[in-house]
Design an enzyme around this catalytic site. Structure first.
Site, PDB file in Angstrom:
ATOM      1  CE  LYS A 190      -3.453  -2.143   2.989  1.00 54.31           C
ATOM      2  NZ  LYS A 190      -4.094  -2.288   4.132  1.00 54.31           N
ATOM      3  CG  ASP A 220      -9.661   0.211   6.517  1.00 50.95           C
ATOM      4  OD1 ASP A 220      -9.523   0.016   5.134  1.00 50.95           O
ATOM      5  OD2 ASP A 220      -8.867  -0.268   7.282  1.00 50.95           O
ATOM      6  CD  GLN A 250      -2.875  -4.352   7.577  1.00 50.57           C
ATOM      7  OE1 GLN A 250      -3.102  -3.337   6.982  1.00 50.57           O
ATOM      8  NE2 GLN A 250      -3.722  -5.161   7.069  1.00 50.57           N
TER       9      GLN A 250
END
Ligand code: NAD
Length: 287
Positions: free
Chosen positions: A52, A119, A96
């Site tokens: 990412k 997210d 994460q």
């Protein structure tokens, strides 16, 4: 033979567009910034985070990582999130998963500024999605990527029967909401569904997000259906496969995503898109 839905090629197109938007924002003095909080040294999370970051840098974004030890306390993690919440150069915050067991991930997700929730997991953003609120708010990136693929390949959604295998909050439930908002008829199935194949055979669009290699075989697919394989499974010999038996299902389906090269690249491309959305929205809000 089914048409291949090429996630890799589409992700390239999406990323090229995202890059242009970043250049425009930079001309206005705004560099989109994404921060990833990584707790501990889970190898898969390390790989994922690195890819990412690489993508964010290649598109011209700012990308920072808060690498915290596995022994991090809840209070320390709260502090890290609050610090990023108040940093104006950061538009997107990503914690994460999985977090070590001693940490309360729900409390952390709730703490992220909903305007930086890249997210789309914050309850305010989830609620907006479920209520089909019109306007700007982030949604979960894998479902967003799937919607982009379906639209790009002109797959009709309204009045279509969609079956999703898997009940996760990460993928299946937000995808269900996005599809319901497009007037599709969506059935969610799981491990305890009676006669799964009977359900999946009814699907015009079949999405499989179970994490079980070869769960879906050709006899569970309606001829001509669009099949979206979300699964990422590493076999003992190191090969990566999805949840769909690609070789047999491609003979029956109308369209199909490969693994790798389908949903995966679109998830990252959508994450990048959404970071730029958040930066644009914040620039609008802040004049
Ligand atoms: P999860 O792993 O949290 O849960 C799996 C779900 O599948 C559960 O709801 C369970 O009920 C259901 N399930 C398991 N076995 C089943 C069976 N035999 N029959 C019917 N249902 C069954 O779900 P997740 O986080 O959505 O992940 C699913 C898969 O998708 C994993 O392989 C994951 O690695 C992958 N994934 C890929 C991406 C991507 O970008 N491609 C993103 C997220 C997740």
């Amino acid at each position: 033979m089914a048409t291949l839905i090429d996630g890799r090629a589409l992700a390239k197109e999406v990323n090229a567009h995202t890059k242009q938007r970043i250049e425009k924002l930079k001309e206005k003095g705004v560099t989109p910034g994404i921060a990833t909080i990584l707790v501990g040294d889970d190898p898969a999370s390390q790989i994922y985070t690195r890819s990412k970051e690489k993508k964010a840098h290649s598109l011209g974004m700012k990308s920072v990582r808060e690498q915290l030890p596995a022994s991090t306390t809840q209070a320390e993690l709260v502090q890290a999130v609050e610090h990023l919440n108040s940093d104006p150069s950061i538009h997107a915050i990503l914690v994460q998963e999985p977090l070590p067991n001693h940490l309360d991930d729900t409390a952390i997700v709730n703490l992220i500024d909903p305007l930086k929730d890249v997210d789309g997991f914050h309850p305010i953003n989830v609620g907006k999605l479920y209520n089909n609120v019109q306007g700007n708010y982030p949604v979960a990136c894998t479902p967003r990527g799937i919607m982009t693929m379906l639209r790009h390949y002109h797959v009709p959604l309204a009045s279509q029967d969609v079956v999703i295998v898997g009940r996760s909050t990460l993928v299946s439930r937000p995808l269900q909401a996005l599809l319901i908002n497009e007037d599709a008829t969506v059935t969610i199935t799981g491990r305890r569904t009676k006669d799964l194949a009977k359900r999946t055979r009814e699907a015009d669009i079949l999405v499989v997000a179970a994490g079980v290699p070869n769960l879906i075989k050709a006899d569970a697919v309606k001829p001509g259906a669009t099949v979206i394989d979300v699964g990422i499974n590493r076999l003992d010999d190191g090969t990566i496969v999805g949840d769909v038996d690609f070789e047999s299902v491609k003979e029956v389906a109308g369209m199909i995503t490969p693994v790798p090269g389908g949903v995966g690249p679109m998830t990252i491309a959508s994450l990048m898109e959404q970071t730029v959305d958040l930066a644009e929205w914040s620039a609008e809000i802040n004049g």
